[in-house]
Design a protein around this motif. Structure first.
Motif, mmCIF file in Angstrom:
data_model
loop_
_atom_site.group_PDB
_atom_site.id
_atom_site.type_symbol
_atom_site.label_atom_id
_atom_site.label_comp_id
_atom_site.label_asym_id
_atom_site.label_seq_id
_atom_site.Cartn_x
_atom_site.Cartn_y
_atom_site.Cartn_z
ATOM 1 N N THR A 1 40.387 42.838 31.798
ATOM 2 C CA THR A 1 39.810 43.003 32.857
ATOM 3 C C THR A 1 40.061 43.704 34.046
ATOM 4 N N SER A 2 41.471 43.578 34.177
ATOM 5 C CA SER A 2 41.966 44.307 35.560
ATOM 6 C C SER A 2 42.022 45.757 35.117
ATOM 7 N N ALA B 1 39.045 47.693 36.053
ATOM 8 C CA ALA B 1 38.783 47.924 37.510
ATOM 9 C C ALA B 1 39.238 49.291 38.119
ATOM 10 N N MET C 1 42.543 50.501 38.765
ATOM 11 C CA MET C 1 43.196 50.648 40.026
ATOM 12 C C MET C 1 44.833 51.088 39.990
ATOM 13 N N LYS D 1 46.196 53.136 41.805
ATOM 14 C CA LYS D 1 46.657 53.306 43.207
ATOM 15 C C LYS D 1 47.933 52.066 43.318
ATOM 16 N N THR D 2 48.962 52.270 44.219
ATOM 17 C CA THR D 2 49.502 51.132 44.366
ATOM 18 C C THR D 2 49.046 50.645 45.636
ATOM 19 N N PRO E 1 45.677 50.174 47.742
ATOM 20 C CA PRO E 1 44.320 50.198 47.775
ATOM 21 C C PRO E 1 43.726 51.081 49.150
ATOM 22 N N ALA E 2 42.993 52.123 48.928
ATOM 23 C CA ALA E 2 42.337 52.843 49.997
ATOM 24 C C ALA E 2 41.258 52.101 50.729
ATOM 25 N N SER E 3 41.383 51.892 52.164
ATOM 26 C CA SER E 3 40.412 51.189 52.831
ATOM 27 C C SER E 3 39.195 52.104 52.986
ATOM 28 N N PRO E 4 37.948 51.826 53.237
ATOM 29 C CA PRO E 4 36.855 52.598 53.660
ATOM 30 C C PRO E 4 37.351 53.326 54.850
ATOM 31 N N LEU F 1 38.980 56.529 53.294
ATOM 32 C CA LEU F 1 38.239 57.276 52.700
ATOM 33 C C LEU F 1 37.209 58.119 53.330
ATOM 34 N N ASN G 1 29.447 45.547 59.060
ATOM 35 C CA ASN G 1 28.668 46.119 58.118
ATOM 36 C C ASN G 1 27.905 47.280 58.777
ATOM 37 N N VAL H 1 32.931 44.824 53.202
ATOM 38 C CA VAL H 1 33.909 45.825 54.338
ATOM 39 C C VAL H 1 35.118 44.930 54.616
ATOM 40 N N TYR I 1 39.809 45.655 48.324
ATOM 41 C CA TYR I 1 38.221 45.511 48.840
ATOM 42 C C TYR I 1 37.475 45.412 47.340
ATOM 43 N N GLU J 1 36.798 47.606 44.478
ATOM 44 C CA GLU J 1 37.802 47.791 43.451
ATOM 45 C C GLU J 1 38.141 46.740 42.468
ATOM 46 N N MET K 1 36.360 39.934 37.679
ATOM 47 C CA MET K 1 37.084 39.379 38.624
ATOM 48 C C MET K 1 36.454 39.001 40.031
#
Lengths: 306, 326
Positions: free
Chosen positions: A8-9, A12, A14, A16-17, A19-22, A25, A218, B107, B152, B155, B160
């Motif tokens: 499962t993981s 997803a 992933m 990248k070491t 994670p890119a925040s919004p 991006l 949001n 977010v 987030y 991802e 999960m």
């Protein structure tokens, strides 16, 4: 089971070491936009010049630093005005005021607009009706006449010039919140029905926390775009008011009242150094901010991504 | 025998729509015992979710809970103040939803969302909450917990995210976990994993689970006790073995016959004829009468009461009533 979890993981995706925040991006998206980036550079330059520049100037605001009404020269790069004050220094100091007015007015309008919009959208019913009808009333009154009246009142009760700037900032901010409130309300109306809000409700959170910690974040993309554009609007409005003599009043310089100093025909025709520099500054600043705002909208709107 | 953790007594929740009053939950009574898994089964729109939302006191207008009691540890939840209710939500009773893809706030980082109830209900500091969150992420079977903590929601995959939802629900050691069709949106292998996880949680933490589903396979696997609902009413209630061995109500019998049997060729699955009645215009009759193959004259005239039979088996059907034979 552990085996199954691993599949499962990897699904997803992933690799990248980190994670890119919004935000990363969005910024990456913004950096690709050349026009927005040049706007950003212009604004940064403008801030640097206005806030650092005056310290490098050999002249001071209060004293006459040379002969009056002289054109650009080596000692006065942009010439002097009719009282013999250095135009370059005055443009920079006026920039401080104008940019500050823009920023503070934006912050006031964002604070009021997003809070009221969020409350209206979250509670609906009579809260919504009261807030939004008030916003409608604000929007239906033309801003300029209202500001002229308020400016006249300020002049009438003889507010000292240095305090007047702050009042102008708050007035401009207070005039411009309804547009943002409408947008935020619309967003909140859709967001509050989302499942994650039901999940937040089930966790037993307070309304305050739900609104300010879960809903407003949001709507940040919209708020950022509107806020950026409203800085430009506030700068423009302040210039208009100052030009009319009811915004920031002399001797405090602002781009608007510097132009109004040149509103007789002789100054206009013979001494362009009086009004071209502040005019160019207003023009460049407003264009640059609008360009950044458009770029931000493209970067932050997930529906725009190709 | 374990005590009743939650007891619904004659609960009524109505929705006032333009078409008329919809009795979404109509005189529902049943109990959930401590540490027990209770499954609520029924087709869409029969009031399963509304029952759960009534328990959380989250029925929003035009819906209104108008009668009955919901006893939680002997205390009527329907009379609590909003502040006291907030303390129950998330802390004593937690809930997970059908749609894991949209149940997390896009977010915020996963970690913030797990920490939030810990900080609010348990008064933990950020640091303690982080430590506990990472433990919880590991508990629900996600590797690299520390890394997931800073991810987030977009991802993560659906499975999960549902695990994260379970981690959030478990964060405050609730006495009751309401799972509203937790596996419906997931594919079958992930479904099995999530059910496994929930079973482990139940045995490890002695959490009672109220599992809402329309999947009888899930019921057979998970439940201790089953409540069958139809058109807002409980029509049958029994321990799981009893229900599967000896279904009483024709509707339950129909549901069990409509299940595919593995390794057995069937040309076509059984279906219960007809449709769920319009919830607005329900009369004083057995709501199942027009679809029932055993329909008698009394079924059209009178509503059957929910009676208790042998083996803690309850059913609401005239077939088993003396009055019904006449």
């Amino acid at each position: 089971m552990a085996q199954a979890v691993d599949t499962t993981s990897t699904n997803a995706e992933m690799p990248k070491t980190k994670p890119a925040s919004p935000w990363t991006l969005a910024f990456r998206q913004l950096r690709r936009n050349k026009i927005a980036m040049s706007g950003l550079i212009v604004i940064i330059m403008m801030f640097l010049i206005c806030f650092v520049g005056p310290f490098l100037s050999p002249y001071s605001l209060e004293t006459m630093s040379g002969p009056s009404n002289k054109g650009p020269s080596a000692s006065h790069w942009l010439g002097t005005d009719k009282l013999g004050r250095d135009i370059l220094l005055r443009v920079m100091l006026a920039g401080r005021i104008s940019l500050l007015v823009g920023l503070v007015a934006m912050m006031v309008s964002v604070a009021i607009g997003s809070t009221l919009g969020a409350l209206a959208g979250y509670y609906r019913g009579w809260v919504d009706t009261i807030i939004m009808r008030f916003a409608d009333i604000m929007l239906s009154i033309p801003a300029l006449p209202l500001l002229i009246i308020l400016g006249a009142v300020l002049s009438d009760i003889q507010v000292p010039p240095d305090q007047r700037i702050y009042l102008v900032m708050f007035l401009l901010g207070f005039m411009s919140w309804p547009g943002l409130a409408r947008l935020v309300r619309g967003q909140i109306l859709t967001l509050r029905e989302q499942e994650f809000m039901q999940a937040a409700e089930v966790l037993g959170l307070r309304d305050k926390r739900k609104i300010f910690r879960h809903l407003i974040p949001n709507t940040i993309p919209i708020i950022i775009v509107v806020a950026t554009l409203s800085v430009a609007g506030a700068i423009l409005m302040e210039s208009v008011l100052s030009y009319l003599g009811i915004g920031v009043v002399p001797p405090t310089p602002s781009w608007g009242n510097m132009i109004s100093a040149a509103n007789n025909l002789i100054d206009f025709k013979k001494r362009p150094w009086l009004w071209i520099p502040p005019g160019v500054c207003i023009f460049m600043t407003v264009i640059a901010i609008n360009v950044i705002g458009d770029g931000l909208r493209d970067a932050l709107d997930p529906k725009m991504k190709k | 025998m374990a005590n009743n953790l939650v007891e619904f007594r004659n609960l009524r929740t109505n929705f006032y729509t333009s078409g008329g009053v919809v009795k979404a939950v109509n005189d529902v009574s049943f109990a959930i015992k401590e540490g027990e898994t209770l499954c609520v089964v029924g087709e869409s729109g029969c009031g399963k979710s509304v029952t759960a939302m009534s328990l959380m006191r989250l029925v929003s207008p035009p819906g209104k809970t108008e009668g009955g009691q919901i006893l939680y540890n002997g205390e009527d939840l329907l009379t609590l103040k909003e502040r006291q209710m907030r303390h129950i939500r998330g802390n004593e009773i937690a809930m997970i939803f059908q749609e894991p893809m949209t149940s997390l706030n896009p977010v915020f980082k996963i970690g913030q969302q797990i920490s939030e109830p810990l900080i609010i209900h348990k008064g933990m500091t950020k640091k303690e909450a982080k430590k506990r969150s990472i433990e919880l992420i590991e508990l629900v079977g996600i590797p690299r917990a520390a890394q997931i903590f800073d991810s987030y929601p977009h991802e993560l995959s659906g499975g999960m995210r549902q695990r994260i939802m379970i981690a959030i629900a478990l964060s405050c050691d609730p006495k009751l976990l309401i799972a509203d069709e937790p596996t419906t949106a997931l594919d079958v292998t992930i479904q099995a994993q999530i059910l496994d996880l929930m079973r482990n949680i139940k045995s490890e933490f002695k959490t009672a689970i109220m599992l809402i589903t329309h999947d009888l396979g899930v019921v057979a696997e998970m439940a201790d006790h089953v409540v069958v609902m139809y058109a807002g009413k409980v029509i049958e209630e029994a321990p799981v073995h009893e229900l599967f061995r000896n279904p009483k109500h024709p509707y339950t019998q129909g549901l069990l016959r409509a299940k595919p049997i593995i390794n057995q060729r069937q040309s076509r699955l059984y279906t219960i004829p007809g449709q769920v009645p319009n919830p607005v215009s329900l009369g004083n009759n057995c709501y199942f009468n027009d679809r029932c193959e055993h329909c008698m004259s009394i079924c059209v005239d009178k509503q059957p009461p929910l009676n208790t039979y042998e083996n803690r088996h309850k059913a609401a059907c005239w077939l088993y009533e003396k009055g019904g034979e006449a």
